[in-house]
Design a protein around this motif. Structure first.
Motif, PDB file in Angstrom:
ATOM      1  N   ILE A 149       9.362   3.837   4.499  1.00 44.94           N
ATOM      2  CA  ILE A 149       8.663   3.033   5.507  1.00 44.94           C
ATOM      3  C   ILE A 149       8.209   1.704   4.908  1.00 44.94           C
ATOM      4  O   ILE A 149       8.217   0.662   5.571  1.00 44.94           O
ATOM      5  CB  ILE A 149       7.474   3.814   6.085  1.00 44.94           C
ATOM      6  N   GLY A 150       7.819   1.724   3.622  1.00 42.58           N
ATOM      7  CA  GLY A 150       7.427   0.487   2.962  1.00 42.58           C
ATOM      8  C   GLY A 150       8.566  -0.519   2.921  1.00 42.58           C
ATOM      9  O   GLY A 150       8.383  -1.708   3.212  1.00 42.58           O
ATOM     10  N   VAL A 151       9.765  -0.047   2.554  1.00 43.00           N
ATOM     11  CA  VAL A 151      10.943  -0.918   2.538  1.00 43.00           C
ATOM     12  C   VAL A 151      11.269  -1.399   3.952  1.00 43.00           C
ATOM     13  O   VAL A 151      11.624  -2.561   4.165  1.00 43.00           O
ATOM     14  CB  VAL A 151      12.150  -0.173   1.931  1.00 43.00           C
ATOM     15  N   LYS A 152      11.131  -0.495   4.936  1.00 47.18           N
ATOM     16  CA  LYS A 152      11.375  -0.859   6.335  1.00 47.18           C
ATOM     17  C   LYS A 152      10.439  -1.983   6.768  1.00 47.18           C
ATOM     18  O   LYS A 152      10.854  -2.933   7.460  1.00 47.18           O
ATOM     19  CB  LYS A 152      11.169   0.375   7.223  1.00 47.18           C
ATOM     20  N   LEU A 153       9.180  -1.915   6.368  1.00 45.41           N
ATOM     21  CA  LEU A 153       8.213  -2.954   6.710  1.00 45.41           C
ATOM     22  C   LEU A 153       8.600  -4.295   6.093  1.00 45.41           C
ATOM     23  O   LEU A 153       8.499  -5.345   6.741  1.00 45.41           O
ATOM     24  CB  LEU A 153       6.821  -2.541   6.240  1.00 45.41           C
ATOM     25  N   VAL A 201       0.835  -1.208   0.000  1.00 45.80           N
ATOM     26  CA  VAL A 201       0.000   0.000   0.000  1.00 45.80           C
ATOM     27  C   VAL A 201       0.870   1.259   0.000  1.00 45.80           C
ATOM     28  O   VAL A 201       0.618   2.206  -0.756  1.00 45.80           O
ATOM     29  CB  VAL A 201      -0.941   0.001   1.224  1.00 45.80           C
ATOM     30  N   LEU A 202       1.913   1.274   0.823  1.00 42.18           N
ATOM     31  CA  LEU A 202       2.774   2.449   0.928  1.00 42.18           C
ATOM     32  C   LEU A 202       3.563   2.674  -0.354  1.00 42.18           C
ATOM     33  O   LEU A 202       3.716   3.819  -0.811  1.00 42.18           O
ATOM     34  CB  LEU A 202       3.730   2.287   2.115  1.00 42.18           C
ATOM     35  N   LEU A 203       4.082   1.609  -0.944  1.00 46.77           N
ATOM     36  CA  LEU A 203       4.862   1.748  -2.174  1.00 46.77           C
ATOM     37  C   LEU A 203       3.984   2.217  -3.336  1.00 46.77           C
ATOM     38  O   LEU A 203       4.406   3.052  -4.141  1.00 46.77           O
ATOM     39  CB  LEU A 203       5.544   0.423  -2.520  1.00 46.77           C
ATOM     40  N   VAL A 207       8.941   9.877  -0.760  1.00 42.54           N
ATOM     41  CA  VAL A 207      10.188   9.298  -0.243  1.00 42.54           C
ATOM     42  C   VAL A 207       9.956   8.664   1.133  1.00 42.54           C
ATOM     43  O   VAL A 207      10.426   7.545   1.408  1.00 42.54           O
ATOM     44  CB  VAL A 207      11.290  10.374  -0.165  1.00 42.54           C
ATOM     45  N   ILE A 208       9.221   9.378   1.992  1.00 37.07           N
ATOM     46  CA  ILE A 208       8.966   8.860   3.348  1.00 37.07           C
ATOM     47  C   ILE A 208       8.148   7.574   3.298  1.00 37.07           C
ATOM     48  O   ILE A 208       8.467   6.583   3.971  1.00 37.07           O
ATOM     49  CB  ILE A 208       8.250   9.930   4.198  1.00 37.07           C
ATOM     50  N   LEU A 209       7.085   7.559   2.492  1.00 33.16           N
ATOM     51  CA  LEU A 209       6.243   6.367   2.405  1.00 33.16           C
ATOM     52  C   LEU A 209       7.001   5.185   1.812  1.00 33.16           C
ATOM     53  O   LEU A 209       6.861   4.044   2.271  1.00 33.16           O
ATOM     54  CB  LEU A 209       4.998   6.671   1.565  1.00 33.16           C
ATOM     55  N   THR A 265     -13.813  11.720   3.835  1.00 37.34           N
ATOM     56  CA  THR A 265     -12.649  11.880   2.966  1.00 37.34           C
ATOM     57  C   THR A 265     -11.380  11.498   3.701  1.00 37.34           C
ATOM     58  O   THR A 265     -10.472  10.876   3.134  1.00 37.34           O
ATOM     59  CB  THR A 265     -12.546  13.334   2.466  1.00 37.34           C
ATOM     60  N   ASP A 266     -11.301  11.836   4.984  1.00 37.25           N
ATOM     61  CA  ASP A 266     -10.128  11.465   5.771  1.00 37.25           C
ATOM     62  C   ASP A 266     -10.010   9.947   5.896  1.00 37.25           C
ATOM     63  O   ASP A 266      -8.908   9.419   6.066  1.00 37.25           O
ATOM     64  CB  ASP A 266     -10.200  12.087   7.164  1.00 37.25           C
ATOM     65  N   LEU A 267     -11.136   9.250   5.796  1.00 37.68           N
ATOM     66  CA  LEU A 267     -11.100   7.791   5.859  1.00 37.68           C
ATOM     67  C   LEU A 267     -10.248   7.231   4.722  1.00 37.68           C
ATOM     68  O   LEU A 267      -9.511   6.252   4.900  1.00 37.68           O
ATOM     69  CB  LEU A 267     -12.525   7.232   5.784  1.00 37.68           C
ATOM     70  N   LEU A 268     -10.325   7.842   3.553  1.00 35.00           N
ATOM     71  CA  LEU A 268      -9.497   7.412   2.425  1.00 35.00           C
ATOM     72  C   LEU A 268      -8.028   7.694   2.703  1.00 35.00           C
ATOM     73  O   LEU A 268      -7.143   6.905   2.342  1.00 35.00           O
ATOM     74  CB  LEU A 268      -9.946   8.120   1.147  1.00 35.00           C
ATOM     75  N   PHE A 269      -7.746   8.848   3.348  1.00 32.63           N
ATOM     76  CA  PHE A 269      -6.360   9.172   3.680  1.00 32.63           C
ATOM     77  C   PHE A 269      -5.776   8.165   4.668  1.00 32.63           C
ATOM     78  O   PHE A 269      -4.578   7.884   4.651  1.00 32.63           O
ATOM     79  CB  PHE A 269      -6.273  10.578   4.286  1.00 32.63           C
ATOM     80  N   ALA A 270      -6.637   7.638   5.540  1.00 33.17           N
ATOM     81  CA  ALA A 270      -6.167   6.696   6.557  1.00 33.17           C
ATOM     82  C   ALA A 270      -5.673   5.400   5.942  1.00 33.17           C
ATOM     83  O   ALA A 270      -4.904   4.664   6.568  1.00 33.17           O
ATOM     84  CB  ALA A 270      -7.285   6.407   7.559  1.00 33.17           C
ATOM     85  N   LEU A 271      -6.093   5.107   4.721  1.00 33.93           N
ATOM     86  CA  LEU A 271      -5.676   3.872   4.071  1.00 33.93           C
ATOM     87  C   LEU A 271      -4.170   3.824   3.835  1.00 33.93           C
ATOM     88  O   LEU A 271      -3.596   2.735   3.724  1.00 33.93           O
ATOM     89  CB  LEU A 271      -6.421   3.706   2.734  1.00 33.93           C
ATOM     90  N   ASP A 272      -3.526   4.998   3.736  1.00 27.37           N
ATOM     91  CA  ASP A 272      -2.068   4.992   3.610  1.00 27.37           C
ATOM     92  C   ASP A 272      -1.372   5.468   4.883  1.00 27.37           C
ATOM     93  O   ASP A 272      -0.261   5.040   5.176  1.00 27.37           O
ATOM     94  CB  ASP A 272      -1.614   5.841   2.413  1.00 27.37           C
ATOM     95  N   SER A 273      -2.027   6.337   5.659  1.00 27.03           N
ATOM     96  CA  SER A 273      -1.360   6.857   6.855  1.00 27.03           C
ATOM     97  C   SER A 273      -1.292   5.822   7.981  1.00 27.03           C
ATOM     98  O   SER A 273      -0.301   5.753   8.702  1.00 27.03           O
ATOM     99  CB  SER A 273      -2.071   8.119   7.362  1.00 27.03           C
TER     100      SER A 273
END
Length: 374
Positions: free
Chosen positions: A275-279, A148-150, A270-272, A214-222
C-alpha cells in the motif's frame, strides 16, 4: 453520492452519515445493555455467533455499496475492511497483554473491550476527519503516509520472532492515576465507587482507557493504510467501524489461535509495504509539487482496486495457511520430543501411572500436591 471518480467528485449526503452513526450506536447499545446485561465469561459458541454476525453485517453493507454506488466503491470498502481487520488481529496480541497486566476478571472482559473500542472508534473518527482534510489540501501527505507504512512494515519484519515485551502504561494512564484516586481491587463492572464518602475510580476505568488509547497508536499506521486504498472518508470510517466492532468477539474466539499465527507479521508487512508503494505511485501520477517534474504529473503506472484487493486477500490467505501448517508441524515435533523424554524416564522417577494402580483415567493434576513437611 459516492463516486468512483476523483476526490472532488465525491459527495456523501449528511443524512447517510447520520443514519450510519445512529445504526452503529444502536448496535453498541444492544451489545451493552442486552448482551452484556449479565456479566459472564464469553463462551466459544457465543463468540462464534457474534463474529459471524459482524462479518455478515460487513458483507451486506459492502453489497449495498456495490448495488447503489458501483463495484469500484465496494471494492475499496472490502479492501479497506480486510486491511483494517487483519491489522486489528495483530493488535489483539497487545489486548491480551493488557488484560493480563490488569488482571481483568473473565466475566468483565467483554465490557472492557466494548467500551475501549468505542473510545478507539471516536478517536479514529477524529483521525479520519483530519486525514481527509489534509489529503484534500496537501498532495504531499501521500508521501508522508507512504513513509509511515514503509517504516511500519520494516518494524514488523525486524521485530518478528522477538520476545513479547511487557505492557507499560502510557503517559495518559500515568497522569490519570496521579490525578484520580484508583482503588486496588475491582468492584464488579463499576468504573467508579464511593468509599467513606469519597468517589474513587476503579481499575475497570483505567483498563478501558488503556484499550482505547493503545488503539490510538495502532491508528497511526492503519489510517494511512486505508487512505492508500480509498480517499472517500465515508468508506474509511465504515471500514474501521466494522473492523473494530467485530474485533472484541474475535478476541474471545481466537484465544490460543493467536500464538499459532506465526507468520502474521510477515503478511501484514507485505500488505503495508504494498500500500505504501501504491500511495507513492498515485502521488507521482497526480503530482503538483513544483520541485518534481516541474509540477506536472509523472507518467507512472497506478494500482487499481481490483489488484489491491487480490493482493490483500492472497497475502492473508497464504500467511494464514503457512502459519497453521508451521504451528501444526512444531506441535507434532514437540509432542514427539515430550513422548521420548517420558519413555526415557525411569519408572521410579515417574511414579506409578494411573493404569498401573487401577485408578482409571484420573489426571495427576487432579491430585493434591505434596507438601514440604516431612
Amino acid at each position: 453520492m459516492l463516486s468512483c471518480g476523483r476526490r472532488d467528485d465525491v459527495n456523501v449526503p449528511v443524512w447517510l452519515w447520520l443514519v450510519t452513526i445512529v445504526a452503529l450506536c444502536a448496535v453498541i447499545l444492544v451489545d451493552l445493555f442486552v448482551v452484556d446485561h449479565k456479566p459472564h465469561a464469553v463462551t466459544m459458541g457465543e463468540a462464534t455467533r457474534w463474529v459471524i454476525f459482524y462479518l455478515s453485517l460487513a458483507v451486506v453493507f459492502g453489497l449495498g455499496i456495490w448495488a447503489f454506488y458501483g463495484g469500484v466503491s465496494a471494492g475499496e470498502f472490502f479492501a479497506g475492511y480486510l486491511t483494517e481487520y487483519s491489522l486489528s488481529i495483530d493488535n489483539l496480541f497487545i489486548f491480551v497483554i493488557i488484560m493480563a497486566a490488569f488482571k481483568v476478571p473473565a466475566e468483565h472482559q467483554h465490557r472492557v473491550l466494548l467500551v475501549g473500542i468505542v473510545i478507539a472508534l471516536i478517536m479514529r473518527g477524529i483521525f479520519i476527519a483530519v486525514g481527509a482534510a489534509a489529503i484534500a489540501r496537501f498532495s504531499w501527505v501521500f508521501y508522508l503516509f507512504a513513509l509511515v507504512l514503509l517504516v511500519t512494515a520494516y518494524k514488523l519484519l525486524r521485530e518478528h520472532g522477538q520476545e513479547e515485551k511487557e505492557y507499560h502504561e502510557n503517559a495518559g494512564l500515568r497522569l490519570m492515576r496521579r490525578v484520580l484516586p484508583v482503588t486496588k481491587e475491582y468492584h464488579g463492572h463499576h468504573t467508579t465507587v464511593k468509599i467513606d464518602g469519597k468517589r474513587w475510580v476503579t481499575p475497570m476505568l483505567v483498563v478501558m482507557a488503556a484499550i482505547g488509547t493503545t488503539d490510538l497508536l495502532f491508528a497511526l499506521d492503519s489510517i494511512p493504510a486505508i487512505f492508500g486504498l480509498t480517499k472517500e472518508p465515508y468508506l474509511v470510517f465504515t471500514a474501521n467501524a466494522f473492523a473494530l466492532m467485530g474485533l472484541r468477539q474475535l478476541y474471545f474466539l481466537l484465544g490460543g489461535l493467536l500464538s499459532r499465527l506465526v507468520y502474521l507479521s510477515y503478511g501484514l508487512a507485505v500488505i503495508l509495504a504494498f500500500i505504501g508503494v501504491k500511495l507513492i505511485l498515485e502521488a507521482l501520477h497526480e503530482n503538483d509539487l513544483p520541485f518534481l517534474n516541474g509540477g506536472d504529473p509523472v507518467p507512472v503506472p497506478t494500482v487499481g482496486i481490483a489488484l489491491s484487493l487480490s493482493v490483500i486477500v492472497g497475502v492473508l490467505a497464504i500467511t494464514t495457511v503457512a502459519s497453521l501448517i508451521k504451528s501444526r508441524s512444531v506441535a507434532k515435533r514437540d509432542a514427539a520430543a515430550a513422548a521420548q523424554v517420558t519413555d526415557a524416564e525411569p519408572a521410579a522417577v515417574r511414579g506409578p501411572q494411573p493404569h498401573e494402580t487401577g485408578q482409571g483415567a484420573h489426571s495427576w493434576s487432579d491430585r493434591r500436591p505434596a507438601t514440604d513437611n516431612p
